[in-house]
Design an enzyme around this catalytic site. Structure first.
Site, PDB file in Angstrom:
ATOM      1  N   ASP A   9     -18.120 -20.539  24.932  1.00 37.81           N
ATOM      2  CA  ASP A   9     -18.340 -20.855  26.387  1.00 37.81           C
ATOM      3  C   ASP A   9     -18.947 -19.556  27.312  1.00 37.81           C
ATOM      4  O   ASP A   9     -18.488 -19.478  28.364  1.00 37.81           O
ATOM      5  CB  ASP A   9     -17.054 -21.408  27.057  1.00 37.81           C
ATOM      6  CG  ASP A   9     -16.402 -22.585  26.441  1.00 37.81           C
ATOM      7  OD1 ASP A   9     -16.960 -22.895  25.309  1.00 37.81           O
ATOM      8  OD2 ASP A   9     -15.367 -23.106  26.811  1.00 37.81           O
ATOM      9  N   LYS A 103     -18.301 -29.683  23.984  1.00 40.88           N
ATOM     10  CA  LYS A 103     -17.025 -30.192  23.934  1.00 40.88           C
ATOM     11  C   LYS A 103     -16.670 -30.631  25.379  1.00 40.88           C
ATOM     12  O   LYS A 103     -17.234 -30.065  26.270  1.00 40.88           O
ATOM     13  CB  LYS A 103     -15.934 -29.255  23.544  1.00 40.88           C
ATOM     14  CG  LYS A 103     -16.204 -27.817  24.246  1.00 40.88           C
ATOM     15  CD  LYS A 103     -15.163 -26.926  23.572  1.00 40.88           C
ATOM     16  CE  LYS A 103     -15.267 -25.561  24.201  1.00 40.88           C
ATOM     17  NZ  LYS A 103     -14.397 -25.579  25.748  1.00 40.88           N
ATOM     18  N   CYS A 145     -10.116 -20.816  26.202  1.00 42.14           N
ATOM     19  CA  CYS A 145     -10.970 -21.297  25.051  1.00 42.14           C
ATOM     20  C   CYS A 145     -11.065 -20.389  23.796  1.00 42.14           C
ATOM     21  O   CYS A 145     -11.263 -20.868  22.806  1.00 42.14           O
ATOM     22  CB  CYS A 145     -12.233 -21.650  25.785  1.00 42.14           C
ATOM     23  SG  CYS A 145     -12.076 -23.400  26.568  1.00 42.14           S
TER      24      CYS A 145
END
Ligand code: VGL
Length: 200
Positions: A9, A103, A145
């Protein structure tokens, strides 16, 4: 040993000035580019993930809509598919990335293992197809994450390292807690300079 790099990310919304910008995010982007310039050859697979939420609704309660976000379970809207905020940070050179994972389409999804590649394959299928045994994890955010992705990688039987110089977190305390938790789960907590030591 067949090693993969997971880049979690590294998106505009998670870096300074973004909807959910973490301090040090842009430096992580540039540092990952340097790591790839020097150590691409150490990895049989480089996979990068992006949070990729809907702009139509609250993504299963992940976006705070009628209340203030608590920055633990609810967040300001971020990484809406197709927006600048969802793009990779410009200092992260993605040319060495083999597999792009998205995602969070309509749901909260902290771990890269909740995503799929452009062809719809799961992350565990991608790892199995390439015979991956070891994974180094870098990116954003340490306490969400990165944490979830590294824990899932351990669950999937991988030998996992997290490079502390190439992660940045939402909050200092939860980031420290996350690294301690990862260490207890068997993740090696190291700096990316271990790659230089291994080469010399
Ligand atoms: C993340 C908060 C909300 C992350 C994603 O990438 O760590 N954090 N959604």
């Amino acid at each position: 040993m067949t090693r993969a790099l997971f880049i979690i990310d590294v998106q505009n919304d998670f870096t300074e000035g973004g909807a959910l910008g973490v301090e040090g995010g842009a430096a992580v982007a540039a540092g990952i580019t340097r790591l790839l310039q020097q150590h691409r050859g150490d990895y049989a697979l480089v996979a990068a993930s992006r949070d990729w939420h809907s702009g139509e609704h609250d993504n299963g309660g992940h976006f705070a809509v009628d209340a203030e976000p608590d920055f633990v379970a609810t967040w300001p809207p971020h990484c809406v598919e197709g927006t600048d905020g969802a793009d990779y940070h410009p200092d992260f050179d993605t040319s060495a990335v083999d597999v792009h994972i998205r995602k969070g389409q309509g749901v909260p999804a902290y771990s890269i293992f909740e995503g799929t590649d452009d062809a719809g394959a799961s992350v565990s299928d991608v790892l199995a197809a390439r015979g991956i045994t070891d994974i180094d994890v870098v990116g954003l955010a340490t306490d969400y994450c990165v944490r979830a992705s590294a824990l899932d990688a351990v669950e999937h039987g991988q030998h996992v390292r997290v490079f502390t110089d190439l992660v940045a977190g939402v909050a200092a305390e939860s980031s420290a807690t996350a690294l301690a938790e990862l260490g207890h789960a068997g993740v090696v907590i190291a700096e990316s300079t271990v790659l230089d030591e291994a080469a010399s």
